[in-house]
Motif scaffolding. Sequence first.
Motif: not given
Lengths: 72, 158
Positions: A15-22
């Motif tokens: 979930x944490x990774x999905x929240x980070x988008x470049x």
Amino acid sequence: MRTLRKPCVLVVIGFALAGCAHVEPWERGALARRDMSVTPDPRLRALRDHMLVSKEASQGGHTGAGGGCGCN
Amino acid sequence: MRRSLCALVTSLACALACAADVGVPAPACAPLAAARAAHGLDGKVIVVDFWASWCPPCRKLMPFLDDLYGSHRDDGLAVIAINVDEVQADAERFLARRPVSYPVAFDAAGECPRAFALAGMPSTYVLDRAGVVRLAHAGYRRDDEAALAATVTRLLAE
């Protein structure tokens, strides 16, 4: 309980990774929209700032990041 | 572990190699190639301008590019504007209000900006007659105009 710990950690990381988008510079059209701004109404913000300065005798530090095309 | 490291290094090298750096040929991308072919721009000095209707500095740069194009068109200058609006109608609506005399290509999929690895909007590239990138500039301020015009003038004289 212990067997659940590892999957839970993985789910949280997922979930944490999905929240980070470049967002690339050319993909910021939606972010540039006025309704994406934290303070979409500049006149209302100016009025509130004026009242805050008058009452609190303080200025600055009452804005937030968000929105904008990130140009220049 | 070693395989992952190799993959990372390879992708980094590819990303660096694909970027439009000064001194290397301009990266290939379909919208730019199509515009060059359609307007017969081989052998010309080309200013490639990446812009979007939602980008205020992009909109400010366009009248300058239009003037530059008008002044040097007969000397062999071409300008190609690559629009990166996700909704092409937004760009067309803007162009109807503020038309430009140079060709505009539409790249909603972002193929060209990805190939050029844009650092910001607007991004302007000047290619010499051989298609080599001679100036790469991100952003726009009025002070940038002199450098851009000087580069174009120098390349036209080469």
